[in-house]
Design an enzyme around this catalytic site. Sequence first.
Site, PDB file in Angstrom:
ATOM      1  N   THR A   5       0.833  -1.205   0.000  1.00 52.94           N
ATOM      2  CA  THR A   5       0.000   0.000   0.000  1.00 52.94           C
ATOM      3  C   THR A   5       0.865   1.252   0.000  1.00 52.94           C
ATOM      4  OG1 THR A   5      -1.690  -1.244   1.205  1.00 52.94           O
ATOM      5  CG2 THR A   5      -1.941   1.138   1.151  1.00 52.94           C
ATOM      6  N   LYS A  33       2.601 -14.467   6.232  1.00 51.79           N
ATOM      7  CA  LYS A  33       1.488 -13.680   5.698  1.00 51.79           C
ATOM      8  C   LYS A  33       0.998 -14.336   4.422  1.00 51.79           C
ATOM      9  CE  LYS A  33       0.111  -9.074   4.161  1.00 51.79           C
ATOM     10  NZ  LYS A  33       0.487  -7.658   3.975  1.00 51.79           N
ATOM     11  N   TYR A  39       5.961 -13.509   2.843  1.00 45.62           N
ATOM     12  CA  TYR A  39       4.689 -13.200   2.201  1.00 45.62           C
ATOM     13  C   TYR A  39       4.392 -14.289   1.187  1.00 45.62           C
ATOM     14  CZ  TYR A  39       0.993  -9.917   0.750  1.00 45.62           C
ATOM     15  OH  TYR A  39      -0.206  -9.298   0.497  1.00 45.62           O
TER      16      TYR A  39
END
Length: 312
Positions: free
Chosen positions: A57, A170, A144
Amino acid sequence: MAQYTPLELADKLKDGLLSFPVTAFDKNLEIDEAAYRSHLDWQSSFDVAGLFAAGGTGEGFALTAEEASKVVRMAVEEAGSRVPVLASAGGSTKQAIQNAQDAEAAGAEGLLLLPPYLTECDQDGLYEHASQICSSTKTGVIVYNRANAIYSAETVARLADNHENFIGFKDALGDIEHLTKVYAKNGDRLFYLGGLPTAETFALPLLQLGMSTYSSAMYNFVPEFALDFYKDVRAQDRVAVNEKLNRFVLPYLEIRDRVKGYGVSIVKGGLKAIGRDSGPVRPPLQDLTEKDLADLSTLIQQAGIVPAGASL
């Protein structure tokens, strides 16, 4: 200097909401330091468990290594005394090591390891990639699981066995069988966080798979709503979660899905809508159209979730 050991950091992050602050840019698409620092000050004033600087983000993929280091350092300076600040590492193994070492030097508490750039990977290669990053830093490392970096339960366990500072997993796939295998094999050795966009949509069912937290992009512009949503998820209050999904999250997704890449653009649009403009997105992303921004502004107002002090 880090305030938490990697295991202390995992314990801190697993039971609170996480978020990735946007990186503010000016009209020339250069980092807007004043706007970024102001955003970090606001974001860290709420009861959030951790902030990841220069992440997805935060358009970390559009930052140079030098810019990423600068962004992380500013985040530590503005928010680090109130909330753990983590960084991201990506690209080649050497580039990710550079990101990791720069982040540690800047005072970051931990690191999210993004998938390697543009190549297929099998488990031994993925293990070696992640292992080298873990060995390059004393900070906590979270892998991730997405795109070309799909870590098997066995690879995750191997990393956990060999690196004390490997602390988290994640996920951005939502593969129930895969997540069950990872959690069953690794248990409480790690903490698990949801990374599917938009995370709130999947938060309640993923809680049953051991994912006690997730990263909320919308926290950037409606932090009180995002925190209340997380509390409802952890309380397993299905009625409250569904009410919030219908009131804001699902209509928000409809706007997000109008254009590819809007997952970041809509967050900056939300900030613009509430009077906390963090500037445009960098290419290859594109900003919300005037209509999409107007629709988002109307949705925020109709949902009754305008943050305190907003000028919407």
